[in-house]
Design an enzyme around this catalytic site. Structure first.
Site, PDB file in Angstrom:
ATOM      1  N   VAL A 119      -8.382  51.744 -22.436  1.00  0.00           N
ATOM      2  CA  VAL A 119      -9.053  50.564 -22.991  1.00  0.00           C
ATOM      3  C   VAL A 119     -10.548  50.825 -23.141  1.00  0.00           C
ATOM      4  O   VAL A 119     -11.116  51.687 -22.484  1.00  0.00           O
ATOM      5  CB  VAL A 119      -8.813  49.323 -22.105  1.00  0.00           C
ATOM      6  CG1 VAL A 119      -7.355  48.910 -22.137  1.00  0.00           C
ATOM      7  CG2 VAL A 119      -9.251  49.573 -20.661  1.00  0.00           C
ATOM      8  N   ALA A 168      -6.919  59.783 -28.470  1.00  0.00           N
ATOM      9  CA  ALA A 168      -7.799  58.942 -29.291  1.00  0.00           C
ATOM     10  C   ALA A 168      -8.985  58.439 -28.481  1.00  0.00           C
ATOM     11  O   ALA A 168     -10.117  58.370 -28.979  1.00  0.00           O
ATOM     12  CB  ALA A 168      -7.013  57.776 -29.873  1.00  0.00           C
ATOM     13  N   LYS A 169      -8.747  58.098 -27.205  1.00  0.00           N
ATOM     14  CA  LYS A 169      -9.849  57.616 -26.346  1.00  0.00           C
ATOM     15  C   LYS A 169     -10.876  58.726 -26.120  1.00  0.00           C
ATOM     16  O   LYS A 169     -12.087  58.487 -26.151  1.00  0.00           O
ATOM     17  CB  LYS A 169      -9.288  57.114 -25.011  1.00  0.00           C
ATOM     18  CG  LYS A 169     -10.346  56.656 -23.997  1.00  0.00           C
ATOM     19  CD  LYS A 169     -11.064  55.388 -24.457  1.00  0.00           C
ATOM     20  CE  LYS A 169     -12.207  55.003 -23.517  1.00  0.00           C
ATOM     21  NZ  LYS A 169     -11.756  54.392 -22.273  1.00  0.00           N
ATOM     22  N   ILE A 170     -10.411  59.955 -25.898  1.00  0.00           N
ATOM     23  CA  ILE A 170     -11.325  61.084 -25.711  1.00  0.00           C
ATOM     24  C   ILE A 170     -12.160  61.298 -26.975  1.00  0.00           C
ATOM     25  O   ILE A 170     -13.384  61.493 -26.915  1.00  0.00           O
ATOM     26  CB  ILE A 170     -10.549  62.362 -25.334  1.00  0.00           C
ATOM     27  CG1 ILE A 170      -9.973  62.220 -23.914  1.00  0.00           C
ATOM     28  CG2 ILE A 170     -11.445  63.598 -25.409  1.00  0.00           C
ATOM     29  CD1 ILE A 170      -8.921  63.270 -23.561  1.00  0.00           C
TER      30      ILE A 170
END
Length: 197
Positions: A119, A168-170
């Site tokens: 998140v 995707a968060k990285i």
């Protein structure tokens, strides 16, 4: 069918998400090793658990909010045999794609689901339900969890297969870091030219 909800890891982010669900009238069973955090959640109406295994054995959707991929893997190793059949584990930690892929394979072998769902937005967004969630894993499990996820987040982005949420968060974190560097350099150029920041 009413789903029972649990959290393991209830610090700034996990605690915020748990409080958000509690404010929506959703009973949320919580566990954190910090006694102070547990006492605070009890004041908010959470039925607290005696251990991570206690939470895992009593819920249909289990959220993880932990500091590192290594801790996620360690906790999952501890609770794996306690997780109910059909349970959906939603890992909101900032973890590693390969960790999620490994844990998802273990989950499939043991009759439950493991979704990677990091998140963004920080503690204020966790408390306010305005986070963005990047989610990877089984689409059927995601759909089943969505009524709860939608109470916690403003935006859910289904990225793809297991591990893709963390990937995707990285990538997003890299873009944010690059932006900060560029802003710093832009300010230096402006100051050198006599422009006030």
């Amino acid at each position: 069918m009413k789903l029972s909800i649990g959290f393991i890891g209830c610090g700034n982010m996990g605690g915020g998400m748990a409080r958000r669900l509690l404010s929506e009238g959703i009973t949320t069973r919580c566990y954190d090793p910090s006694k102070a955090i547990m006492q605070e959640l009890e004041k908010c109406g959470s039925p607290t658990a005696l251990s991570a295994n206690d939470v895992a054995s009593n819920v249909d959707i289990l959220f993880l909010s932990l500091p590192t991929a290594e801790i996620v893997e360690s906790v999952m190793s501890t609770i794996s045999t306690s997780i109910k059949s059909g349970c959906i584990v939603v890992d909101t930690s900032t973890s590693k794609p390969e960790t999620s892929q490994k844990l998802s394979a273990i989950a499939i072998d043991n009759g439950y689901h493991f979704l990677d769902a990091p998140v963004s937005g920080g503690p204020a967004a966790a408390n306010g339900g305005t986070m963005t969630m990047l989610i990877g894993g089984d689409p059927i499990a995601i759909e089943k969890a969505k009524p709860i996820l939608e109470k916690m987040t403003a935006r859910i982005v289904q990225v793809g297969a297991s591990g893709s949420g963390h990937a995707a968060k990285i990538a997003n974190n890299m873009l944010c870091a690059a932006n900060l560097v560029l802003v710093g350099e832009a300010l230096k150029i402006a100051e050198a030219a006599g422009v006030s920041p």
